[in-house]
Design a protein around this motif. Structure first.
Motif, PDB file in Angstrom:
ATOM      1  N   HIS A 144     -39.703  17.465   1.212  1.00  0.00           N
ATOM      2  CA  HIS A 144     -39.443  18.115  -1.019  1.00  0.00           C
ATOM      3  C   HIS A 144     -40.803  19.176  -0.415  1.00  0.00           C
ATOM      4  O   HIS A 144     -42.107  19.397  -1.134  1.00  0.00           O
ATOM      5  N   CYS A 154     -35.445  22.080  -7.329  1.00  0.00           N
ATOM      6  CA  CYS A 154     -34.856  20.539  -6.672  1.00  0.00           C
ATOM      7  C   CYS A 154     -34.719  19.085  -7.871  1.00  0.00           C
ATOM      8  O   CYS A 154     -35.340  20.007  -8.720  1.00  0.00           O
ATOM      9  N   CYS A 156     -36.214  16.582  -7.868  1.00  0.00           N
ATOM     10  CA  CYS A 156     -37.692  16.074  -7.868  1.00  0.00           C
ATOM     11  C   CYS A 156     -38.633  17.004  -8.661  1.00  0.00           C
ATOM     12  O   CYS A 156     -39.653  15.965  -8.981  1.00  0.00           O
ATOM     13  N   GLN A 158     -39.692  19.973  -8.222  1.00  0.00           N
ATOM     14  CA  GLN A 158     -40.531  20.551  -7.218  1.00  0.00           C
ATOM     15  C   GLN A 158     -39.709  22.533  -7.483  1.00  0.00           C
ATOM     16  O   GLN A 158     -38.471  22.288  -7.721  1.00  0.00           O
ATOM     17  N   CYS A 161     -38.311  23.253  -2.955  1.00  0.00           N
ATOM     18  CA  CYS A 161     -37.902  22.574  -1.859  1.00  0.00           C
ATOM     19  C   CYS A 161     -36.780  22.364  -0.483  1.00  0.00           C
ATOM     20  O   CYS A 161     -35.704  22.906  -0.684  1.00  0.00           O
TER      21      CYS A 161
HETATM   22 ZN   LIG Z   1     -38.016  18.685  -4.228  1.00  0.00          ZN
END
Ligand SMILES: [Zn+2]
Length: 299
Positions: A144, A154, A156, A158, A161
């Motif tokens: 990440h 991503c 996640c 963000q 990544c």
């Molecule tokens: Zn990520």
């Protein structure tokens, strides 16, 4: 889940795989692990002396604090077994890194990065001879690290990544999307010479070399060990990543890039080291063999 009964000489006396009953909820997974450990214990001559577990998420030696994909919150180590023996927990990737460090590709090396590239990407930072988890246990989440500013989003949340570009799952997904196909796997992308495959693979290599240059400049490892499914690509992965890493680093040498020695067994063997550590035998491991694939296995 993969489990094994491992002797003090590193012999895998028995190993087995079982499905993770994730859909049945967090407690069912813990119960399944308890059953699995009790079953594995019967494969030997007596009761095992210790139990080690490699689990995902945020982990300490005594509790599985948080695992998003399993729904775990603060599960104490003792919940994982009904055997009356000491138990140690470890983070899944760092436990694999521990095994690579003690008797695998990083044997005898005090500072290196173990980077398994599979469905996702996470690293085990071996610093001064031990896996390093940072101040809160999130250390090593190199998957990440943003490599392309304002790049693709991503899972996640963000942007840009490493994992979004260079995990095996991402390479397959990004190729499939651009080619208008479904379910193409990373291995097919790597071995294909069509322009879309070349572009997607080039972006994966670029992302990896950027992240590895950053890691090298920050932590000065003497070795980078690549593992996981994508490392099976061999020279198609190692050669271009090595070339770009060398080119990127202007004032210092690039650390050698080598394949992991323990393959998919790294996590299980690292957990065995933890089990022996739990039993008061922290000295075991350096003379264990990397030739574990010949071990008897039921899958
Ligand atoms: Zn990520």
């Amino acid at each position: 889940m993969k489990g094994g009964l491992v002797s003090e000489t590193g012999a895998v006396l028995h190993s087995e795989r079982r499905p993770t009953p994730r859909a049945e909820g967090p407690d069912a997974v813990v119960a399944a692990i308890r059953d699995f450990i009790s079953h594995l214990a019967t494969a030997g001559d007596g009761t095992p002396e210790g139990v080690g577990l490699a689990v995902p998420g945020l982990v300490s030696e005594t509790a599985a604090s948080y695992a998003a994909n399993l729904g775990w919150r603060d599960v104490p180590a003792s919940d994982f077994t009904t055997l009356d023996v000491p138990v140690l927990l470890g983070h899944d990737v760092r436990t694999g890194g521990l095994a690579e460090s003690v008797f695998g590709a990083g044997r005898g090396i005090s500072d290196f990065l173990f980077l398994p590239i599979g469905t996702g990407i996470a690293g085990a930072m071996i610093i001064e001879g031990a896996p390093y988890g940072g101040s809160s246990g999130w250390g090593g989440e190199i998957g990440h690290v943003p490599v392309f500013p304002d790049g693709e989003q991503c899972a996640c949340g963000q942007l840009g990544c490493l994992e979004t570009y260079a995990s095996a799952a991402s390479v397959g997904r990004r190729y499939s999307l651009r080619a208008g196909l479904e379910g193409v796997r990373a291995e097919q992308v790597v071995s294909s010479d069509d322009p879309i495959a070349i572009e997607v693979w080039d972006e994966a290599v670029e992302a990896l070399s950027l992240a590895l240059a950053t890691y090298t400049l920050l932590l000065d490892p003497s070795l980078i060990v690549l593992g996981g499914g994508l490392s099976e690509a061999g020279p198609a992965l190692f050669d271009p990543v090595r070339t770009r890493l060398v080119k990127r680093l202007t004032f210092r040498d690039a650390p050698p890039l080598v394949p992991a020695a323990l393959g998919v067994d790294a996590g299980m063997l690292g957990a065995a080291l933890l089990g022996w550590r739990a039993a008061g035998r922290p000295d075991l491991g350096p003379d264990w063999s990397t030739d574990v694939r010949s071990a008897p296995s039921v899958s």
